[in-house]
Design an enzyme around this catalytic site. Structure first.
Site, PDB file in Angstrom:
ATOM      1  N   ASP A 156      27.431 -13.529   9.277  1.00 44.43           N
ATOM      2  CA  ASP A 156      26.285 -12.975   8.947  1.00 44.43           C
ATOM      3  C   ASP A 156      25.128 -14.153   8.970  1.00 44.43           C
ATOM      4  O   ASP A 156      24.260 -14.133   7.904  1.00 44.43           O
ATOM      5  CB  ASP A 156      26.214 -12.430   7.516  1.00 44.43           C
ATOM      6  CG  ASP A 156      26.855 -10.808   7.663  1.00 44.43           C
ATOM      7  OD1 ASP A 156      27.745 -10.885   8.639  1.00 44.43           O
ATOM      8  OD2 ASP A 156      27.224 -10.419   6.664  1.00 44.43           O
ATOM      9  N   PRO A 208       0.881  -1.142   0.069  1.00 42.80           N
ATOM     10  CA  PRO A 208      -0.076   0.079   0.084  1.00 42.80           C
ATOM     11  C   PRO A 208       0.811   1.186   0.204  1.00 42.80           C
ATOM     12  O   PRO A 208       0.620   2.153  -0.682  1.00 42.80           O
ATOM     13  CB  PRO A 208      -0.771  -0.095   1.261  1.00 42.80           C
ATOM     14  CG  PRO A 208      -0.849  -1.499   1.483  1.00 42.80           C
ATOM     15  CD  PRO A 208       0.405  -2.092   1.058  1.00 42.80           C
ATOM     16  N   ASP A 260      17.983 -10.923   7.637  1.00 42.15           N
ATOM     17  CA  ASP A 260      19.337 -10.847   7.112  1.00 42.15           C
ATOM     18  C   ASP A 260      19.710 -11.622   6.153  1.00 42.15           C
ATOM     19  O   ASP A 260      20.789 -11.361   5.398  1.00 42.15           O
ATOM     20  CB  ASP A 260      20.371 -10.869   8.565  1.00 42.15           C
ATOM     21  CG  ASP A 260      20.020  -9.839   9.528  1.00 42.15           C
ATOM     22  OD1 ASP A 260      19.525  -8.829   9.345  1.00 42.15           O
ATOM     23  OD2 ASP A 260      20.365 -10.033  10.892  1.00 42.15           O
ATOM     24  N   GLY A 261      19.248 -13.054   6.360  1.00 42.06           N
ATOM     25  CA  GLY A 261      19.807 -13.881   5.147  1.00 42.06           C
ATOM     26  C   GLY A 261      19.227 -13.604   3.943  1.00 42.06           C
ATOM     27  O   GLY A 261      20.296 -13.767   3.156  1.00 42.06           O
ATOM     28  N   ARG A 278      16.529 -26.722  13.132  1.00 43.85           N
ATOM     29  CA  ARG A 278      15.675 -25.788  12.336  1.00 43.85           C
ATOM     30  C   ARG A 278      14.393 -26.099  12.301  1.00 43.85           C
ATOM     31  O   ARG A 278      13.427 -25.053  12.252  1.00 43.85           O
ATOM     32  CB  ARG A 278      16.251 -25.669  10.738  1.00 43.85           C
ATOM     33  CG  ARG A 278      17.791 -25.530  10.564  1.00 43.85           C
ATOM     34  CD  ARG A 278      17.941 -25.167   8.977  1.00 43.85           C
ATOM     35  NE  ARG A 278      17.283 -24.271   8.515  1.00 43.85           N
ATOM     36  CZ  ARG A 278      17.836 -22.772   8.292  1.00 43.85           C
ATOM     37  NH1 ARG A 278      18.808 -22.472   9.110  1.00 43.85           N
ATOM     38  NH2 ARG A 278      16.965 -22.037   7.910  1.00 43.85           N
ATOM     39  N   GLY A 307      12.264 -10.629   9.521  1.00 41.92           N
ATOM     40  CA  GLY A 307      13.180 -11.807   9.820  1.00 41.92           C
ATOM     41  C   GLY A 307      13.063 -11.997  11.257  1.00 41.92           C
ATOM     42  O   GLY A 307      12.366 -11.398  12.029  1.00 41.92           O
TER      43      GLY A 307
END
Length: 479
Positions: free
Chosen positions: A468, A122, A164-165, A271, A206
């Protein structure tokens, strides 16, 4: 190009902004923070600003040249929202100067389409920015597309909706593409990289959003969308990481060996737990309390100090400051481990629980100050943080200070250096004492929390580098 001089003068000095019931009221706006300007016809088609037919007809009769300005409004510190003011022009000619929408700005979006519609869509649509959306379907999808397929000449920027990935994928794709197009070999550590001319934007989605938080000051998606719309730009330092003569990865936030490397390595096995895996792996790694031996060689920077408490924000004076000889104030008298100084380089050998290199503050909602509060975004340096072997209680105190206002560097076992380059070489697989042989975690369990004895596993004497959020395949690196 939008003319910011004449329309601005006409708007404030002759017209003003008449808002609400169009009572005369002067409201000054910065042109660079205007999102869009629409006529009353445009407003009637917009659900967010549509008035009833009766109100629209009455307004049209009283003010035939009315229009609406959408602009950036600051709410809380670092947080923005999009607000509107209705204005009335004295003539159709002067009003036409303000019919502005940045249709010449185009952005390329690589993200989840649903999130884009819910958060960024939007706001971006209001500014009439043309976007092409790609929904990523696999790991490194965005990186590979930008690296080989995308026609970058057709876009002004690449915007990612993610964490960040996702930003790292975009970064690697654009930098790799730029080096390839300019014939630069990234495997040569001393090669001078060509800066990328395509801007990268982030709309955060994230778990930590460290890069967005450290650059903008918040992880609010609307604020980020508005920064992109008005064209804000912030240069950033990028570290290249090599093993021997092989390029590994680029880094813009954290390079962490030891504690943060172990946390990431363990969390990758969990994970399925989602973001909660970081908390569990963090507790497990803290209780294991491993240390690693090695040597760090670094080239000190000639500007600033990591403990000067001069926090960095976009365009801060420290980032723009040109260093002088007075800025070099390095205290080497208290170095406890073996230290060498050869050609400006220093070498420190020891036993470390954590080795971190922060190219920015690495601030996030959980750690508002970050790993290095005074690290700067674009000064050509990184802050090298060395946490030596210590007790669990001391290390816990150090970690907790990342969440409050106390100085996390104010410990005898912590030192920090602002550097331009550094190399790390892990210790070879050899034991140094019988005490170390008895400290294998699997056999003895956890030591008392106040004990300075730490675990050293002969079978796994090397940690992993957390770059990172990605694990590097080698422990010996050159940055």
């Amino acid at each position: 190009m939008f003319n910011t001089a004449t329309p601005w003068q006409v708007f404030t000095q002759e017209l003003g902004i008449k808002r609400g019931d169009f009572a005369t009221h002067i409201h000054a706006l910065q042109v660079c923070e205007i999102v869009a300007v629409h006529t009353k016809d445009d407003d009637q088609d917009n659900k967010e600003t549509r008035r009833s037919r009766a109100e629209a007809k009455q307004t049209s009769q009283l003010h035939p040249h009315a229009f609406t300005v959408s602009y950036v409004r600051r709410t809380r510190p670092h947080q923005w929202c999009c607000s509107e003011h209705s204005a009335s022009s004295g003539s159709k000619l002067s009003m036409s100067n303000w019919h502005y929408s940045p249709t010449d700005r185009r952005a390329f979006w690589s993200a989840r389409e649903a999130y884009l519609r819910a958060e960024g869509g939007p706001t971006v649509g209001r500014a009439c920015i043309s976007t092409d959306v790609i929904v990523t379907e696999r790991a490194n999808h965005a990186r590979d597309h930008l690296k080989t397929e995308a026609n970058l000449d057709a876009y002004d920027g690449v915007v990612c909706v993610g964490g960040d990935g996702m930003f790292s994928e975009i970064l690697h794709g654009l930098i790799s593409r730029t080096q390839t197009d300019n014939g630069v070999d990234p495997n040569q550590p001393d090669a001078e990289l060509v800066p990328c001319s395509v801007h990268i934007g982030i709309i955060p989605a994230g778990s930590t959003d460290c890069i967005c938080f450290a650059t903008v000051g918040t992880n609010d998606p609307v604020t980020s969308a508005l920064h992109i719309i008005v064209g804000d730009s912030q240069p950033m330092d990028v570290c290249s990481v090599h093993h021997n003569d092989s390029f590994l990865r680029y880094s813009v936030s954290l390079l962490g060996y030891g504690f943060y490397g172990d946390v990431l390595k363990d969390s990758e096995r969990k994970r399925w737990m989602g973001p909660a895996r970081y908390d569990l792996s963090g507790v497990k790694t803290f209780l294991s309390h491993n240390y690693y031996e090695g040597s760090i060689s670094f080239l000190p920077a000639d500007m600033g100090d990591p403990r000067d408490k001069l926090q960095c924000r976009s365009g801060c004076s420290v980032c723009q400051h040109k260093p002088s000889s007075k800025d070099t104030q390095w205290d080497m008298s208290e170095e406890k481990e073996e230290s060498d100084k050869v050609g400006g380089w220093r070498t420190i050998r020891g036993k470390f629980i954590a080795i971190n290199a922060a190219s920015m503050s690495c601030a996030c909602p959980r750690s508002p100050k970050g790993l290095s509060p005074s690290a700067h975004l674009a000064d050509g340096t990184t802050d090298l943080i060395l946490v030596r072997k210590c007790s669990r209680l001391d290390f816990l105190t150090h970690l907790l200070r990342h969440t409050n206002k106390e100085d996390q560097f104010d410990h005898s076992f912590v030192e920090v250096h602002r550097v331009r380059r550094f190399n790390f070489q892990p210790q070879q697989n050899e034991m140094h004492s019988l005490e170390d042989l008895t400290e294998t975690p699997k056999k003895t369990g956890f030591r008392p929390i106040c004990s300075a004895q730490t675990n050293y596993n002969y079978q796994d004497s090397h940690s992993s580098w957390n770059c990172d959020g990605e694990i590097l395949p080698h422990a010996a690196i050159r940055v």
